[in-house]
Design a protein around this motif. Sequence first.
Motif: not given
Length: 597
Positions: A162, A166-167, A169-174, A295, A300
């Motif tokens: 990744r 990308d990581k 963006q995932q953190l922002r969602k969390d 995470a 992965n």
Amino acid sequence: MKDPQYNVTAFVIPSEDAHQSEYVAECDERRGFISGFTGSAGLAVVSLDSAALFTDGRYFLQASQQLDSNWTLMKSGLPDVPTWQKYLVKNLPAGSRIGIDPLVFTATDAVELESELAKVGSSLVPVSNLVDMAWEQQHVNHPRPCRPARPLMTLTTATTGRTHLDKIQQLRKDLALKGVTGCVVSGLDEIAWLFNMRGSDVHCNPVFFAYAIVTKDRVALYLQKEALSEEVRTHLGPTVEIKDYETIFEDLKTKAGELKAKKEKWLLGSRTNLAMAVALGKNNTVEARSPVIDAKAIKNETELFGIRQCHLRDAAAVINYFAWLEDQLLNKKAVLDEADGAQRLQEFRAEQKGYVGLSFDTISSSGPSGAIIHYKPEKPTASQIHADQVYLCDSGGQYRDGTTDITRTLHFTHPTPHQKRCFTRVLQGHIAIDSVVFPEGTTGYLLDILSRQALWSDGLDFRHGTGHGVGAFLNVHEGPHGCGARPAYNEIPLKPGMTLTNEPGYYEDGEFGIRIENVLLVRPIETRHRFGGKQYLGFEHVTFVPIQTRMMDMDLLSKKEVEWINRYHAECLEKVAPFLEEGSLGMRWLQREAQPI
């Protein structure tokens, strides 16, 4: 200790286990200087008239040997031994002022300690580090080493799977799900993983000094100037704002006012130091486990592939070492001490593709040294390796595609019946963990008993956890999950993609130590039924070095356990033979040790 400048009656030097953030190595240095204890987990309390060191069962023997008469060893977890918080309450006068360095003390620990101290009218006082002052006074010409500034290496998706964007963006969602608008990332392993970078001067842990701030519209990475290069700038790209490492606290203080005005909150991870929490403002933050930790723990497919591959190469190095060591000892080619063994093993690892460095200092221990659970051999005190003693070797490597951790216990001549029985009980616990099938939602805390049942049947046990997570070319001890009796391990269910070591053991002070360790991957298991609609899970072992049959008491093994041993050894032969030279000592050792029983 009671300095007019601070007016404190005690000072606390925290443990690595209490705070695995940016100052871990410095905590170890300070504790070693003030107490003489060099283990990686121990908390020291120095008051006006006493000094106490708290450590867990891994270090009881080592601490008893290293502490002098000025110190009281507090064996954490034993009956009638208080926690260090309760010790401060019960053993110091009411109304005491307890000094701590807010840079090396977590905000979480500070809150818990304040609550305990308040019961007797005592208080917590942030001060400059008093150990540093003592160091400077006693070693004017030999100051503490400067904090290292490592050049950085950047990683591609070929090994990480990744991108760092990308990581993020995932953190922002969390963060949005937690109802906060940003976070401070202070754990060095978290930063290394999040930004796909590692410290290039690797010794045990490829992290680097940094902080990060991530919000819904901004990413700032605070780095030492010496660590910057065009490669790093290009890798991070325009999305990541690069800032001077030393400016983080000033920026947090500025941000505190903005958050208060907007009535917004940021997340602070539970490993964040007290100084950062104070700078940002208690009312502007929410404390919780960092989403990055969760995470990072679930690998992965690219990371899992790398982990499997590096373990095969690592197995070849370990097998070559054991074969070489056996040849040296039995044929009396050289007199070797434990440090010689550790050095030769490192050389075998360095021959492997993608090798970067050790994942921790090798525990090469012969006879009584093996009972010191985290023993580190050093010249000139390292003991000679004797063919007629139990030899325990716990070691690991950092590779560009993964991190390894393996322990094997060997005897090169004739183990005693007692040693064989103890070894077999440990092996039975190892097999039980490796073979277990469990429903999703199960924690390592619940599985821990399986590694101890066989030992318990003989009235034996061990004073450490059964297993810990392992990073992907990162820290060899990775959370938040684990397998052991710590209550914290009951908070984190095991999930597919997690790594976990399987390392039961047994230790007799002054005699020998036994441990058998493989790295496991948590994976889904297809079962005949799925009660309650649940997915069932199990383990895949990725460590492939034979477990010495000479040390086994065959009369204790069940038919299923023998079948497991034979299957495992067949896997070792099949998977590792291609990495060994035909006809070599290592190949012959593997072929012999992998024979069915």
